[in-house]
Enzyme design. Sequence first.
Site, PDB file in Angstrom:
ATOM      1  N   SER A 101      14.389 -10.290 -35.114  1.00 44.25           N
ATOM      2  CA  SER A 101      14.559 -11.514 -34.342  1.00 44.25           C
ATOM      3  C   SER A 101      15.846 -11.470 -33.534  1.00 44.25           C
ATOM      4  O   SER A 101      16.849 -10.876 -33.955  1.00 44.25           O
ATOM      5  CB  SER A 101      14.593 -12.724 -35.279  1.00 44.25           C
ATOM      6  OG  SER A 101      15.002 -13.892 -34.599  1.00 44.25           O
ATOM      7  N   TYR A 111      17.944 -17.461 -42.021  1.00 45.71           N
ATOM      8  CA  TYR A 111      16.853 -16.731 -41.377  1.00 45.71           C
ATOM      9  C   TYR A 111      17.372 -15.470 -40.695  1.00 45.71           C
ATOM     10  O   TYR A 111      16.832 -14.372 -40.871  1.00 45.71           O
ATOM     11  CB  TYR A 111      16.151 -17.637 -40.357  1.00 45.71           C
ATOM     12  CG  TYR A 111      15.155 -16.906 -39.493  1.00 45.71           C
ATOM     13  CD1 TYR A 111      13.984 -16.379 -40.040  1.00 45.71           C
ATOM     14  CD2 TYR A 111      15.368 -16.736 -38.127  1.00 45.71           C
ATOM     15  CE1 TYR A 111      13.064 -15.698 -39.254  1.00 45.71           C
ATOM     16  CE2 TYR A 111      14.452 -16.058 -37.336  1.00 45.71           C
ATOM     17  CZ  TYR A 111      13.312 -15.538 -37.904  1.00 45.71           C
ATOM     18  OH  TYR A 111      12.410 -14.867 -37.121  1.00 45.71           O
TER      19      TYR A 111
END
Length: 337
Positions: free
Chosen positions: A131, A156
């Site tokens: 990501s 995350y």
Amino acid sequence: MTILVTGAAGFIASHVIRLLAARGERVVGIDCLTDYNPVSLKRDRLEAIRRAPGGTDLFTFHEIDFADHEAMDAALAGEEIRSIVHLGAQAGVRYSILNPRAYAHSNLVGHLNMLELARQRRVAHMVYASSSSVYGTSPDLPFRVEARVDFPISLYAATKKADELLSESYSHLYRIPQTGLRFFTVYGPWGRPDMAVWGFTEKVLKGEPITVFNGGNMRRDFTFIDDIVAGVIASLDNPPPDDGAEKAGGSRSPHRLYNIGNNQAEQLETLIALIEESCGRKAIRIEQPMQPGDVPATYADISAIQRDLGFQPSTPLSVGIPLWVDWYKGYIAGKTG
């Protein structure tokens, strides 16, 4: 031989599976259908795969949790797996603040299980999702894959950086060819309701207020789903060679990382204006300060994936948003009509 795709009912994976099946590949998909996003949407994505060319004959689905290695091993017993496209994960920056254990379960334990599967089955290549969140609040734009990413500002992001490190270790120890893809704000048909593009469109069409953080002073490298899928498939088809070449940090592993984005940092206000134009109505706004874990800007340097794989995004935001809104209107009309 089979290609295994995780997160099969998810946004990106469902598109990838349709393209693989259309070109004649046999695909086994796994997904545990969590309710983080609507399960009905996930089932609709699976049905869209089955209706697409090759979907009936070439696609098999197992509803299992890849963080449960025993269930996964049982479901995949007897399958000859050539490659893995590991796109399943617990997504979302803000939710990681509310439910951190879900991220340890899916993104850490789950990723390790996929690496073990790749090791045991001696797969030819594993492509996995990272990501743009790993870059945190780095002021150095555009983000370059060579930059240090040691300061994640959300759990995350930390789990995605950890996945990259786990993959590097397994590539080094067991010579597993791997490609990690740092996705940048993906949007388009069959997208995710937890993301701004969906949420803004839904609320504008309903005449409900949208929440705009930081006065709209944020930039994102919005990337249309078709461009993302092209990059995933190009990566899958071109595993990194295990030629022993020295890399930064001294590693000799067959493991590479790419940014995969649109190579444009668009203002949030531009996104809102395009959604308003495509929906034919103005947004009602509620202004809020920046949320914890959010970043002011993302911007992908894609020179590495351009050089190595010929990746070239071709869908600007001004084209992608009308396509997205048309799909959304049709999907919602079909659900309510």
